[in-house]
Design a protein around this motif. Structure first.
Motif, PDB file in Angstrom:
ATOM      1  N   ARG A 187      -9.728   1.361  11.410  1.00  0.00           N
ATOM      2  CA  ARG A 187     -10.938   1.433  10.587  1.00  0.00           C
ATOM      3  C   ARG A 187     -11.281   0.098   9.947  1.00  0.00           C
ATOM      4  N   MET A 195       9.291   2.027   2.774  1.00  0.00           N
ATOM      5  CA  MET A 195       9.200   1.740   4.202  1.00  0.00           C
ATOM      6  C   MET A 195      10.164   0.622   4.580  1.00  0.00           C
ATOM      7  N   LEU A 225      -6.689   5.870   6.022  1.00  0.00           N
ATOM      8  CA  LEU A 225      -5.929   4.652   5.729  1.00  0.00           C
ATOM      9  C   LEU A 225      -4.954   4.935   4.603  1.00  0.00           C
ATOM     10  N   PRO A 226      -3.844   4.212   4.561  1.00  0.00           N
ATOM     11  CA  PRO A 226      -2.957   4.361   3.403  1.00  0.00           C
ATOM     12  C   PRO A 226      -3.731   4.090   2.113  1.00  0.00           C
ATOM     13  N   LEU A 267      -3.104  -7.249   6.283  1.00  0.00           N
ATOM     14  CA  LEU A 267      -4.071  -7.103   5.186  1.00  0.00           C
ATOM     15  C   LEU A 267      -4.289  -8.443   4.487  1.00  0.00           C
ATOM     16  N   VAL A 274      -1.745   5.496  13.350  1.00  0.00           N
ATOM     17  CA  VAL A 274      -1.261   6.381  12.277  1.00  0.00           C
ATOM     18  C   VAL A 274      -1.736   5.856  10.923  1.00  0.00           C
ATOM     19  N   SER A 275      -1.698   4.532  10.792  1.00  0.00           N
ATOM     20  CA  SER A 275      -2.121   3.938   9.526  1.00  0.00           C
ATOM     21  C   SER A 275      -3.641   3.816   9.436  1.00  0.00           C
ATOM     22  N   ASN A 276      -4.324   4.224  10.516  1.00  0.00           N
ATOM     23  CA  ASN A 276      -5.782   4.139  10.574  1.00  0.00           C
ATOM     24  C   ASN A 276      -6.294   2.713  10.383  1.00  0.00           C
ATOM     25  N   PHE A 277      -5.501   1.754  10.835  1.00  0.00           N
ATOM     26  CA  PHE A 277      -5.929   0.367  10.697  1.00  0.00           C
ATOM     27  C   PHE A 277      -7.108   0.042  11.611  1.00  0.00           C
ATOM     28  N   GLY A 327      -1.591   7.817   6.644  1.00  0.00           N
ATOM     29  CA  GLY A 327      -0.625   6.873   7.184  1.00  0.00           C
ATOM     30  C   GLY A 327       0.815   7.343   7.287  1.00  0.00           C
ATOM     31  N   VAL A 360      -5.554   0.399   0.068  1.00  0.00           N
ATOM     32  CA  VAL A 360      -6.035  -0.634   0.995  1.00  0.00           C
ATOM     33  C   VAL A 360      -7.500  -0.967   0.734  1.00  0.00           C
ATOM     34  N   CYS A 410       1.564   4.966   1.798  1.00  0.00           N
ATOM     35  CA  CYS A 410       1.280   6.037   2.746  1.00  0.00           C
ATOM     36  C   CYS A 410       1.595   7.352   2.045  1.00  0.00           C
ATOM     37  N   PHE A 453       0.867  -1.177   0.000  1.00  0.00           N
ATOM     38  CA  PHE A 453       0.000   0.000   0.000  1.00  0.00           C
ATOM     39  C   PHE A 453       0.896   1.217   0.000  1.00  0.00           C
TER      40      PHE A 453
END
Lengths: 598, 114
Positions: B109, B1, A301-302, B71, B104-107, A280, A305, A261, A259
Motif C-alpha cells: 500500500r 519481532m 498496514l501495521p 520506512l 502480510v505487512s501490507n507494504f 501485519g 506507519v 503489528c 511500528f
C-alpha cells in the motif's frame, strides 16, 4: 600515576641490596609521561614475604639467587593466589655460575633474570612488566564499568517490566477458561503484548500485538497501546475508533522505523458475531467444529506507519458457530528456526491443527492442540530467536459472556445510591454519524450518577442495540435479512461500511429520561432516526427488527414500544421495586401511546 | 519481532545506466545488522537520485527491522522531495517468502512492488 612496587625475597643481605639498587636505577616513563621510580621492599624468606604481601600489594615479586634456589612450586602458587585478579608477575634470578641452576621450578615463574646482571636487560623487563600491569589495570577498570552499567541496565529493565506487568492487571484473560495463552519473551521485556477486556455491553475484546524490535523500546510502545485499550474499550468506544486512536498515538510516538503489528478482535457472545482486524500479524486461524480452517490474512498496514488511516475497510466480520476455535500467534512461532535455519512456518502449524481435528473427541482435543503446538515449536527451535506467543480462544464457550466478570470498579459508588431525576437529549447529524460513537459519552455521563452501575450493562446493551438499528436500518436503509446466509453476513457489514462512508444526510436523536423514586426507578430511552420508519407490522417477528437484536433488547428492557410507519423506538429499563411510591409522579411519565406489541 | 543473528549479508549499490536511478541490492538476510550499510547506501548520494530501486533478488529473508529500514528510506525520499522531485521508491524481484512478508505487512500500500 600509581607507583610500581617490587618485593625482593633474598636471604643474602648483600645480594638483596644489589638487586634493590639495580631496580631503583631503572628509569621508566609511563604512557602519561611521568617518571616514577619503583618502590622496593626486601624480605629474607618466603614466610616473611607472605605476611608482607597484603600490606605492600607488590606489582612484582623478585626471588634473589639464593631464595630462587629453594623456592617451591607450592609457595609460588600461594603467592599467585594472594594476588587475586591482578596477577603478580614472579621473577627468578638465576646465577649462571651456580651448580644447582637446574632445580629452579622454571615453569612456575614468569621470567628469569640472569646473573651477572645486565642493567639494560633488567630495565627492559621491568618496563614491559609495568606496561602489562597498566594494561591489566585498565582492563579491570573497564570490566568494572561494564559490570556496573549492565547491573543498572538490568535494574532498569526490571523496573520497566514491573510497570509493564502492572499494565496487564486490568485484563480479563484469566477470568474465563475459554482463553488459553502462552507468552514467552526472549529478553527481560516482551515485545509481544496480549490484552483482553470487556466492553460495557458485554463484548470481549482481545488484542495481540508485536512491536518491531524487542526489549525496552518495544515495552515503551506497549504503554500507550495498553492504556488506550484499557481506557477506551470498557467505556464503550467503538472498535474502529479505538484502533484509529491507537494508530494515531503510535504514529506520533514511535521512531519512524518502529511500528506495531497487531490483531484485535471483538467477539459478541450474545450475537455470535466476531469482528477482527489483522494489521501485519500472521493470519489467525479459525478452526471450525468439523475441522475446517479459515485464515484471517492481514488486510492492513501495521499500526504507527501512516498518520491517519481508515481501519474500517480492513475489519472482517464473521458469524461464529458452536465449536469454533480461534488460534492467534506472533511471528516468533513462524520464525522459530532449527539448527539448519529452517523456519517453523505456517504450514507446519496448520498441519498440526488439521491433525488435531482428525483425531479424537472434541473435549480432549481442546487442550491437545494448544499444547501440541508449543511442544512442536520448542522441539523445532534450536534456540529462541524472538518473543513467542500463542493464544487459543474458544469462541462459543458460555464462560466468555461477561456475566460473572467483576464490573469495572467505579470506586466510591454506593450501590444503593440515588440516581436522580434528569433527562438528556442528543441529536447526531450526518457528519457525526459517519464517525458516530455516541455511546461512550452517554455512558460516561450516566456512570457519574451514584448507583448507576446497577444498570450500566443493560443500558449499554439497550442503547447499543437501539442506536445500531437506527443507524443500520433507519439511516442507511439496510435490510437485516441479508444476514441470513454466511456470505450475506459478511456482505451486510461490507455494505454497512460502504454506505456509512458515503453518508450525506440523515440524523439520529437519542433521549434519555430518568425517574428515581428511591429504592427503584426507570430509565426511558427513546431513539428516533431520519429513516422511513418501520414497515407495516410483521407479526411473525421477521423484518427490520428481526432476530437477535430484538431478543436482546427484551432481556434487558421491561418495556419496548415502536409503531409501524414511525421511526421512534421507546424502551424502558427498570430497577429496584419497580413501582413508584408517588403514583402521580410516576404515572405522568409513562405516557402510553398506541403501539404494536412486539 | 526478531532482530536476527548475523548471517553473511551484504548491501551492494549501483547507479543504473540512466544515471538517475540508484539500485540497492541486499543479499542474504535483510535484518537489523544491515541498518548502517543500508542507510549509507542512499544517504549522501549527490545529487539525489530520481528513483531508488531496492533489488531483493538475492534477499533470502527480511524481518521487521528491515521493514523499518524501508520506512526510513521512504521518509528520506519525502525529505529530499521538499527541495525538488521526490525520488520514487520501488521494491523489485522479491522471492515468494519475502513477498509474503511484504504483503502480510501490507507494504504494497505504501511502496510500489514489482
Amino acid at each position: 600515576m600509581p607507583g610500581f612496587r617490587v618485593l625482593i625475597i633474598e636471604s643474602d643481605a648483600e645480594e638483596a641490596g644489589r638487586l634493590r639498587d639495580l631496580i631503583r636505577a631503572c628509569a621508566y616513563t609511563s604512557p602519561s609521561g611521568c617518571t616514577v621510580p619503583a618502590e622496593t621492599w626486601c624480605v629474607d624468606s618466603f614466610a616473611q614475604a607472605r605476611s608482607m604481601i597484603g600490606r605492600v600489594a607488590p606489582n612484582l615479586v623478585l626471588f634473589g639467587p639464593a631464595s630462587a634456589r629453594v623456592a617451591t612450586a607450592g609457595e609460588l602458587r600461594q603467592l599467585r593466589q594472594q594476588g587475586g585478579l591482578a596477577p603478580i608477575p614472579i621473577l627468578f634470578v638465576q646465577d649462571l655460575k651456580s651448580a644447582c641452576a637446574g632445580e629452579v621450578p622454571k615453569a612456575d615463574c614468569d621470567d628469569i633474570v640472569i646473573k651477572p646482571y645486565n642493567p639494560g636487560l633488567m630495565e627492559m623487563k621491568l618496563a614491559s612488566i609495568r606496561r602489562f600491569r597498566d594494561f591489566n589495570r585498565s582492563l579491570i577498570t573497564q570490566r568494572d564499568r561494564l559490570r556496573r552499567h549492565h547491573a543498572d541496565f538490568l535494574q532498569e529493565q526490571a523496573n520497566a517490566r514491573e510497570i509493564f506487568g502492572n499494565l496487564g492487571n486490568e485484563s480479563c484473560l484469566d477470568d474465563t477458561d475459554a482463553i488459553r495463552y502462552h507468552l514467552s519473551p526472549r529478553a527481560v521485556l516482551n515485545g509481544d503484548l496480549l490484552a483482553a477486556t470487556y466492553t460495557p455491553d458485554g463484548k470481549l475484546v482481545l488484542m495481540l500485538a508485536d512491536f518491531a524490535g524487542h526489549g525496552l523500546a518495544a515495552a515503551v510502545g506497549a504503554v500507550p497501546l495498553t492504556s488506550i485499550f484499557y481506557s477506551m474499550m470498557p467505556r464503550g468506544f467503538s472498535f474502529s475508533r479505538v484502533l484509529r486512536e491507537m494508530n494515531r498515538k503510535l504514529f506520533d510516538l514511535l521512531p519512524r522505523q518502529m511500528f506495531c503489528c497487531l490483531v484485535m478482535l471483538e467477539l459478541d457472545p450474545r450475537r455470535n458475531h466476531l469482528r477482527l482486524l489483522n494489521a501485519g500479524m500472521p493470519s489467525p486461524c479459525l478452526v471450525r467444529a468439523d475441522g475446517a480452517q479459515e485464515l484471517f490474512v492481514s488486510r492492513h498496514l501495521p499500526l504507527g506507519v501512516l498518520a491517519d488511516d481508515q481501519v474500517d475497510t480492513a475489519i472482517v466480520n464473521y458469524q461464529v458457530r458452536a465449536g469454533d476455535r480461534l488460534f492467534l500467534w506472533s511471528d516468533g512461532i513462524h520464525e522459530a528456526r532449527n539448527l539448519r535455519g529452517e523456519h517453523f512456518g505456517e504450514e507446519r502449524l496448520l498441519a498440526l491443527l488439521r491433525k488435531g481435528a482428525e483425531s479424537g473427541e472434541a473435549p480432549s482435543r481442546e487442550l491437545q492442540d494448544f499444547d501440541r503446538i508449543l511442544v512442536a515449536v520448542n522441539a523445532h527451535a534450536a534456540e529462541q530467536h524472538d518473543d513467542l506467543s500463542l493464544v487459543e480462544l474458544d469462541l462459543s464457550k458460555p464462560s466468555l459472556t461477561k456475566g460473572d466478570c467483576p464490573a469495572v470498579d467505579y470506586s466510591g459508588v454506593r450501590r444503593g445510591g440515588r440516581i436522580g431525576e434528569w433527562s438528556i437529549e442528543i441529536c447526531l447529524a450526518q457528519e457525526e454519524l459517519r464517525e458516530a460513537d455516541p455511546l461512550p459519552h452517554l455512558l460516561s455521563v450516566l456512570v457519574q450518577m451514584p448507583g448507576a452501575v446497577r444498570f450500566r450493562e443493560d443500558l449499554a446493551i439497550a442503547l447499543g442495540e437501539l442506536f445500531r438499528n437506527a443507524m443500520e436500518h433507519g439511516v442507511l436503509g439496510l435490510d437485516s435479512s441479508i444476514k441470513n446466509t454466511d456470505e450475506g453476513f459478511v456482505r451486510y457489514y461490507d455494505l454497512l461500511e460502504e454506505r456509512r462512508q458515503q453518508l450525506d444526510g440523515g440524523w439520529i436523536r437519542i433521549s434519555l429520561r430518568c425517574d428515581d423514586w428511591g429504592g427503584g426507578g426507570e430509565l426511558q430511552l427513546q431513539v428516533e432516526d431520519s429513516g422511513s420508519g418501520f414497515p407495516p407490522c410483521t407479526r411473525s417477528g421477521r423484518g427490520v427488527y428481526s432476530g437477535r437484536g430484538l431478543a436482546m433488547l427484551r432481556t434487558v428492557c421491561r418495556n419496548l414500544e415502536f409503531s409501524p410507519g414511525s421511526s421512534l423506538v421507546r424502551a424502558v429499563i427498570a430497577w429496584g421495586d419497580g413501582q413508584p411510591t408517588d403514583g402521580e409522579n410516576g404515572g405522568a411519565k409513562t405516557v402510553q401511546t398506541p403501539t404494536v406489541p412486539v | 519481532m526478531v532482530v536476527s543473528d548475523s548471517y553473511t549479508s551484504r548491501v551492494y549499490t549501483e547507479v543504473a545506466d540512466d544515471g538517475d536511478t540508484l539500485v540497492i541490492r541486499v543479499s542474504g538476510n535483510f535484518d537489523f545488522n544491515m541498518h548502517r550499510e543500508f542507510q549509507r547506501a542512499y544517504r549522501n548520494v549527490s545529487p539525489p537520485p530520481k528513483a531508488v530501486i531496492v533489488d531483493l533478488s538475492t534477499t533470502e529473508h527480511l524481518d521487521s527491522a528491515a521493514l523499518g529500514m524501508l520506512l526510513l528510506l521512504r521518509d528520506y525520499c519525502v525529505e529530499v522531495g521538499r527541495d525538488g522531485d521526490e525520488p520514487r521508491v520501488e521494491l523489485i524481484n522479491a522471492n515468494s517468502h519475502v513477498s509474503h512478508i511484504l504483503s502480510v505487512s501490507n507494504f504494497d500500500r505504501i511502496f510500489s512492488i514489482r
